[in-house]
Design an enzyme around this catalytic site. Structure first.
Site, PDB file in Angstrom:
ATOM      1  N   ASP A  19      32.925  44.282  27.918  1.00 45.45           N
ATOM      2  CA  ASP A  19      33.473  45.382  28.708  1.00 45.45           C
ATOM      3  C   ASP A  19      34.579  46.159  28.019  1.00 45.45           C
ATOM      4  OD1 ASP A  19      35.239  43.215  28.811  1.00 45.45           O
ATOM      5  OD2 ASP A  19      36.012  43.794  30.761  1.00 45.45           O
ATOM      6  N   GLU A  20      34.717  46.037  26.716  1.00 47.04           N
ATOM      7  CA  GLU A  20      35.844  46.701  26.058  1.00 47.04           C
ATOM      8  C   GLU A  20      35.500  47.031  24.612  1.00 47.04           C
ATOM      9  OE1 GLU A  20      40.684  46.129  25.750  1.00 47.04           O
ATOM     10  OE2 GLU A  20      39.417  44.434  26.312  1.00 47.04           O
TER      11      GLU A  20
END
Length: 425
Positions: free
Chosen positions: A94-95
């Site tokens: 997610d990053e």
């Protein structure tokens, strides 16, 4: 991404929207993998023990993680990134960092690209992202965390130190609880306070780390966005449903974890030279020990022997809550194989069993000692880990999933063995 796992669950089940939601181990065991913003106001955060989270918010809704679903959404998100630049450094599901310098002529400046990316992510996935735009990775990362959820913070070139100055010192990379306590002795509460300290003082107190802290406090960071580093480690850990002091339960668990680690090493064609164990007792005290093997290996038996020898002295007289096994110091199988396997027939048998598992599933072949043991299957393979991508024949440009769950990220990762004190003198 904003509370990624929790956001995906609320997306798929509208009844969860706007409610205090925890993704993680159910039944009061395990840890919080993700926490919705509604539950965070009770002090619940990623990596918190589930029991503590439920004490803080007894009415929270708990759901087990669905990693396949998160991976599918993550793939769509990273697909958006690559439409704007080939320079994408994934940190977890997610990053990521993106370098859009060469995209400006065609797509606009960083702020315009950030707006377009945010909009396209919502259109493609239904979940939101927060973006920081800055001249370097350090400031961009800090900016991305400031206005969640669905935030956008832009820091112009030349404004880095001014932007950072009023922020609490805990926002700065490399400042943990212990460092913050020492800095407080010098009256440091904000990043600006740190920037005002003499570089000589920081070096005398913290050594090379002090010089780095002073540079970061000024908003300086010359680390480029890169496609990824080789995997440093692979590990599995599990939390018991009930704390145990039973040697048989502990040993079988170590065997299962070692078997899972060895399988991932073989599937990626690498061997490990260092084995580490992680032990957490019923009081949440965590012990880590590691040992370097005489010969690198990708087989269960030597990994298990090392794990057992490291764990036995530590588990005497305690009730164990969590066990983990990690292999690190990795190298290519061919490069490290100075001697042939002692029993080539055993190697063929192991490879045959691996082939059966690949075709029919991880439970198709198991060890006799583990039959009926009720132990969890090996953990999900991580699509951001270069080892697991390589095993699937995919490009290995992404870095390991970052184990920084303790900082509030909605990500899970393997045991970090970089700072584990060696067991052997």
């Amino acid at each position: 991404m904003d509370a990624f796992y929790a956001s995906v669950e609320a997306l798929d089940n509208p009844e969860l929207r706007g409610k205090p939601l925890i993704v993680g181990g159910t039944g009061g065991r395990g840890v919080v993998a993700a926490a919705s913003y509604e539950v965070r106001k009770y002090g619940v955060h990623s990596a918190m023990p589930m029991g503590e989270a439920l004490r803080r918010c007894p009415h929270a809704i708990c759901v087990p993680p669905r990693f396949d679903r998160y991976k599918a959404v993550s793939t769509a998100v990273f697909g958006v990134f690559h439409e704007y630049t080939p320079l994408v450094q994934g940190l977890s599901l997610d990053e990521a960092f993106l370098d859009v310098t060469e995209s400006k002529a065609a797509l606009g400046d960083g702020a315009a690209i950030a707006v377009a990316i945010k909009r396209k992510i919502v259109e493609r996935t239904g979940v939101t992202a927060s973006v920081g735009v800055a001249p370097n990775k350090l400031v961009a990362k800090i900016a991305s965390d400031l206005r969640k959820p669905d935030g956008l913070v832009v820091v112009a070139a030349g404004d880095e130190s001014t932007f950072l100055a009023p922020l609490p010192i805990s926002r700065l990379w490399g400042v943990g609880e212990k460092t913050a306590t020492v800095l407080a002795e010098y009256g440091v509460k904000t990043i600006g306070d740190l920037a005002a300290l003499s570089p000589d003082l920081l070096v005398r107190r913290f050594g090379k780390h002090g010089a780095s802290l002073g540079t970061r406090a000024l908003g300086m960071d010359d680390d480029p966005v890169h496609e990824g580093d080789p995997a440093k480690s692979v590990g599995h850990e599990t939390t018991f449903d009930v704390d145990s002091s039973d040697p048989e339960v502990i040993e079988r668990t170590l065997l299962a974890l070692s078997d899972g680690v060895a399988g991932r090493l073989r599937s990626a064609g690498v061997k490990a030279s260092t084995i580490a164990v992680k032990i957490r007792d019923s009081s949440f005290r965590t012990i880590t020990r590691q040992r370097t093997l005489r010969e690198p290996t990708d087989l269960t038996e030597p990994i298990y022997r090392a794990a057992l020898e490291l764990a036995r002295p530590q588990v005497r007289g305690i009730r164990v809550r969590l066990l983990g096994v990690t292999a690190s110091n990795l190298g290519e199988r061919e490069q490290l194989g100075l001697f042939a396997d002692a029993d080539p027939r055993r190697r063929k048998a192991i490879e045959a069993a691996d082939a059966v598992r690949r075709r029919y599933g991880s439970k198709a072949v198991t060890r006799g000692r583990l039959v009926g043991a009720g132990l969890p299957a090996p953990f999900e393979r991580d699509p951001r880990n270069p080892l697991d991508r390589r095993a699937r024949g995919l490009p290995t440009e992404n870095v390991d999933a970052d184990p920084d769950a303790a900082t509030g990220r909605d990500s899970l990762g393997d045991t970090d063995v970089d700072d584990i004190p060696p067991d052997d003198p």
